[in-house]
Design a protein around this motif. Structure first.
Motif, PDB file in Angstrom:
ATOM      1  N   LEU A 137       0.823  -1.205   0.000  1.00 58.74           N
ATOM      2  CA  LEU A 137       0.000   0.000   0.000  1.00 58.74           C
ATOM      3  C   LEU A 137       0.860   1.259   0.000  1.00 58.74           C
ATOM      4  O   LEU A 137       0.535   2.244  -0.678  1.00 58.74           O
ATOM      5  N   MET A 138       1.969   1.242   0.726  1.00 61.99           N
ATOM      6  CA  MET A 138       2.855   2.402   0.747  1.00 61.99           C
ATOM      7  C   MET A 138       3.470   2.646  -0.631  1.00 61.99           C
ATOM      8  O   MET A 138       3.642   3.798  -1.053  1.00 61.99           O
ATOM      9  N   LYS A 139       3.794   1.574  -1.324  1.00 56.32           N
ATOM     10  CA  LYS A 139       4.329   1.726  -2.676  1.00 56.32           C
ATOM     11  C   LYS A 139       3.281   2.354  -3.592  1.00 56.32           C
ATOM     12  O   LYS A 139       3.592   3.241  -4.395  1.00 56.32           O
ATOM     13  N   ASP A 140       2.034   1.895  -3.472  1.00 54.03           N
ATOM     14  CA  ASP A 140       0.960   2.469  -4.287  1.00 54.03           C
ATOM     15  C   ASP A 140       0.716   3.932  -3.899  1.00 54.03           C
ATOM     16  O   ASP A 140       0.464   4.781  -4.763  1.00 54.03           O
ATOM     17  N   ALA A 141       0.782   4.208  -2.594  1.00 55.20           N
ATOM     18  CA  ALA A 141       0.532   5.563  -2.117  1.00 55.20           C
ATOM     19  C   ALA A 141       1.604   6.538  -2.581  1.00 55.20           C
ATOM     20  O   ALA A 141       1.355   7.743  -2.708  1.00 55.20           O
ATOM     21  N   ALA A 142       2.796   6.036  -2.838  1.00 56.46           N
ATOM     22  CA  ALA A 142       3.904   6.915  -3.236  1.00 56.46           C
ATOM     23  C   ALA A 142       3.644   7.604  -4.573  1.00 56.46           C
ATOM     24  O   ALA A 142       4.106   8.727  -4.797  1.00 56.46           O
ATOM     25  N   ASP A 143       2.895   6.970  -5.444  1.00 54.07           N
ATOM     26  CA  ASP A 143       2.651   7.558  -6.764  1.00 54.07           C
ATOM     27  C   ASP A 143       1.945   8.898  -6.670  1.00 54.07           C
ATOM     28  O   ASP A 143       2.189   9.803  -7.480  1.00 54.07           O
ATOM     29  N   ASN A 144       1.054   9.027  -5.677  1.00 56.96           N
ATOM     30  CA  ASN A 144       0.337  10.290  -5.498  1.00 56.96           C
ATOM     31  C   ASN A 144       0.791  11.047  -4.244  1.00 56.96           C
ATOM     32  O   ASN A 144       0.122  11.978  -3.808  1.00 56.96           O
ATOM     33  N   VAL A 145       1.928  10.652  -3.686  1.00 54.78           N
ATOM     34  CA  VAL A 145       2.521  11.305  -2.510  1.00 54.78           C
ATOM     35  C   VAL A 145       1.471  11.474  -1.412  1.00 54.78           C
ATOM     36  O   VAL A 145       1.202  12.574  -0.932  1.00 54.78           O
ATOM     37  N   LEU A 146       0.864  10.367  -1.014  1.00 50.26           N
ATOM     38  CA  LEU A 146      -0.211  10.395  -0.031  1.00 50.26           C
ATOM     39  C   LEU A 146       0.322  10.393   1.393  1.00 50.26           C
ATOM     40  O   LEU A 146       1.358   9.794   1.686  1.00 50.26           O
ATOM     41  N   ARG A 147      -0.407  11.066   2.277  1.00 52.56           N
ATOM     42  CA  ARG A 147      -0.170  10.885   3.707  1.00 52.56           C
ATOM     43  C   ARG A 147      -0.539   9.445   4.044  1.00 52.56           C
ATOM     44  O   ARG A 147      -1.583   8.941   3.612  1.00 52.56           O
ATOM     45  N   THR A 148       0.291   8.780   4.825  1.00 52.38           N
ATOM     46  CA  THR A 148       0.012   7.399   5.196  1.00 52.38           C
ATOM     47  C   THR A 148       0.155   7.197   6.694  1.00 52.38           C
ATOM     48  O   THR A 148       1.033   7.766   7.332  1.00 52.38           O
TER      49      THR A 148
END
Length: 495
Positions: free
Chosen positions: A248-259
Motif C-alpha cells: 500500500l505504501m508503494k501504491d501511495a507513493a505515486d500520489n505522494v499520499l499521507r500514510t
C-alpha cells in the motif's frame, strides 16, 4: 446469562448488509454477495453485498463531493456528532459486544471491553475536535507575523483489520471526523458486520451524507486499488500485516499520499530476576491471551531471567491450563476460537516447526477437536535461535526463552524486524528507563500487560509501521499544516 438463538438472529437481522454510499444503503453493482461465518461454529451468519471497483469509486466520489462542506463545518458540530455517536453506542453496547463475538469469536466479556475501549475514541476525539491549536508569532527578524493553521488533509481511505472490529474503526473514523475529513472505509471481509452497525449509528448521530462511506467486499484490491490511483485521495490509513502495508505504501507513493501504517508486531515480554512474579504472570497472561493472542500488541516472546524462569513458567502454565475454549456466547468461555481455519493451521505449523527445532511443549500445542477453529492455549520452552521467536504468532501460543543479563535481554528483544509493543517487569525503575531507552519499540508497558488507551499515541517503528493513532497525536495524522506570512503591521511606522 446465556444468549439465545433468537437474540442472535434478531441482532443479525438488524445489521445493514448493503453498501453505504452518499448516505444511502444500496446493493453492489456486481449483483454478488459474500458470506460471514461464526468462527466458533464455521456456520454462515450473514451475507453482505460484495463491492467491486465501480462501487468503490462511487463511494469515493461521494466522499470527494462532501469534502468542502464538511471541512467548513464548525468543530463544535463535528464534536457534537461524535459525542452523540458515543452515547448511542453506549446505549447499544450489548448489541455491539454480541455482534463482535458472533463474527470474530472473542468471549463476550472481552467484546464488552472492546466496546468500552473502542467507543472511547469517539469521546476522546469529540473533545479534541475543538482543541487542535495553531499558533501565531512574529518571525525572529520582526518583519512578518506568522500564522500556522491546521487544515483537514482531505478525502481518506481507511482500511481496518478483523481482530478488533469496533476499535479499529473508531480509532480511524473518530479523528477523521474531528479533523473535518471525509472517508471511505473498507473493513476486513472476515468481520465487516460491526463496521456496518457502527456506520448506521454514525448516521443516526447526524453525520452528513457522503462524509462516511462503507464498502465491504471479498476482494480488498478491487476496492483499494482504484481509490489509491485517484489523485483526489489525500490519505490512506491501514492496520494489518506488514507485507500488505508495504504494498500500500508503494501504491501511495505515486500520489505522494499521507500514510498511517499500523503493521505487524513481535512483542517481547521481559521478566527480570527482581520482578514481582505474581504481577508478571498476570501481566504476561493479559498481554498474551487477550483476544486469543490475535493482536499486534500481543506478547510474542517471553524473555525470562534464568533465576526465576522455572517459577514463572509453572505459574503461567497453570493459568493457561485453567482457560476454557468455548464459543464466546457461553458464560463459561474464557478463550474464543481462531478467526478462521487457515489462521489456525498457520499457528499449528509454527508450533510444529518450533518443536522440530528443539522446542518443548509444556501445555497445549494442538488444535481442539470439534466445531469451530479453536486452538489449545500453549506454552513452549525454546532456546535462542528457534524460528518461532522471529514469527508473529497471532494466536494463544507463548514461547518462553531465558536470559542471564540485562544486556542479553535487550539484545534478544531487539532481534526482530518489528517494533510495536514491548513489556518489561522489574522493580528497578532505573532499569526500566535504561531498557526503555535501549529497546526499539514504539510502545512499552512497565509492570503491566495492557497499555492501549484512546488518550495515548499508538504506533510502532521499523517494520511495524509509521504514524500514530489516538492521543493528541491522532488528529495530526488527518491534517496538513498551512503557514501564512503577514506583513508587519508596524512597517509604515518604522519607516
Amino acid at each position: 446469562m446465556t444468549v439465545t438463538a433468537e437474540r442472535e438472529k434478531a441482532l443479525l437481522e438488524s445489521v445493514p448488509t448493503g453498501l453505504l454510499i452518499d448516505g444511502e444503503w444500496r446493493d453492489a453493482s456486481s449483483g454478488k454477495t459474500f458470506d460471514v461465518k461464526d468462527p466458533a461454529t464455521g456456520k454462515v451468519i450473514a451475507s453482505l453485498q460484495d463491492a467491486n471497483s465501480d462501487d468503490a469509486m462511487a463511494a469515493f466520489d461521494a466522499a470527494c463531493a462532501a469534502q468542502a462542506d464538511w471541512a467548513r463545518t464548525p468543530a463544535k458540530e463535528r464534536a457534537d456528532i461524535l459525542r452523540r455517536a458515543y452515547d448511542l453506542i453506549n446505549e447499544r453496547a450489548e448489541d455491539f459486544a454480541l455482534l463482535m463475538t458472533l463474527e470474530m469469536g472473542k468471549p463476550l466479556a472481552e467484546a464488552r471491553g472492546e466496546v468500552t475501549y473502542g467507543n472511547g475514541f469517539l469521546r476522546w476525539f469529540s473533545e479534541e475536535a475543538g482543541r487542535h491549536y495553531g499558533r501565531t508569532l512574529t518571525v525572529p527578524e520582526g518583519t512578518l507575523r506568522m500564522q500556522v493553521h491546521h487544515r483537514p488533509v482531505g478525502p481518506c481511505l481507511l482500511i481496518t483489520p478483523w481482530n478488533f472490529p469496533l476499535a479499529m474503526a473508531t480509532r480511524k473514523v473518530g479523528p477523521a471526523v474531528a479533523a473535518g475529513c471525509t472517508m471511505v472505509i473498507k473493513a476486513a471481509k472476515l468481520t465487516p458486520l460491526t463496521t456496518q452497525l457502527f456506520a448506521q449509528v454514525m448516521q443516526e448521530a447526524g453525520l452528513p451524507k457522503g462524509v462516511l462511506n462503507v464498502v465491504a467486499g471479498s476482494s480488498a484490491s478491487s476496492i483499494s486499488g482504484p481509490i489509491l490511483q485517484d489523485r483526489r485521495l489525500r490519505k490512506v490509513s491501514f492496520t494489518g500485516s506488514t507485507p500488505v502495508g508495504v504494498r500500500l505504501m508503494k501504491d501511495a507513493a505515486d500520489n505522494v499520499l499521507r500514510t498511517s501504517m499500523e503493521l505487524g508486531g513481535n512483542a517481547p515480554l521481559i521478566v527480570f530476576e527482581d520482578a514481582d512474579l505474581d504481577a508478571a504472570v498476570e501481566g504476561a497472561f493479559a498481554a498474551k491471551m487477550r483476544n486469543m493472542g490475535e493482536a499486534c500488541t500481543a506478547a510474542n516472546r517471553f524473555l525470562v531471567h534464568e533465576d526465576v524462569a522455572e517459577e514463572f513458567t509453572q505459574k503461567f502454565v497453570a493459568k493457561l491450563e485453567a482457560l476454557k475454549p468455548l464459543r464466546g456466547t457461553d458464560p463459561e468461555s474464557t478463550l474464543g476460537p481462531i478467526v478462521d481455519e487457515g489462521a489456525r493451521d498457520d499457528i499449528d505449523q509454527l508450533v510444529q516447526d518450533a518443536v522440530a527445532a528443539g522446542g518443548e511443549v509444556l501445555t497445549g500445542g494442538h488444535k481442539v477437536e470439534g466445531d469451530g477453529y479453536f486452538y489449545a492455549p500453549t506454552a513452549i520452552k525454546v532456546e535462542k535461535g528457534n524460528p518461532i521467536l522471529q514469527q508473529e504468532i497471532f494466536g494463544p501460543v507463548a514461547p518462553i526463552v531465558t536470559f542471564s543479563s540485562e544486556e542479553e535481554a535487550i539484545e534478544m528483544a531487539n532481534d526482530t524486524e518489528y517494533g510495536l509493543a514491548s513489556y518489561v517487569f522489574t522493580k528497578d525503575q532505573a532499569r526500566m528507563y535504561r531498557v526503555a531507552e535501549s529497546i526499539e519499540f514504539g510502545l512499552m508497558g512497565y509492570n503491566v500487560g495492557v497499555i492501549s488507551n484512546p488518550a495515548a499515541p499508538f504506533g510502532g517503528v521499523k517494520q511495524s509501521g509509521l504514524g500514530r493513532e489516538g492521543g493528541a497525536e491522532g488528529i495530526e495524522e488527518y491534517t496538513t499544516v498551512q503557514y501564512i506570512g503577514i506583513a508587519d503591521p508596524w512597517a509604515a511606522v518604522k519607516a
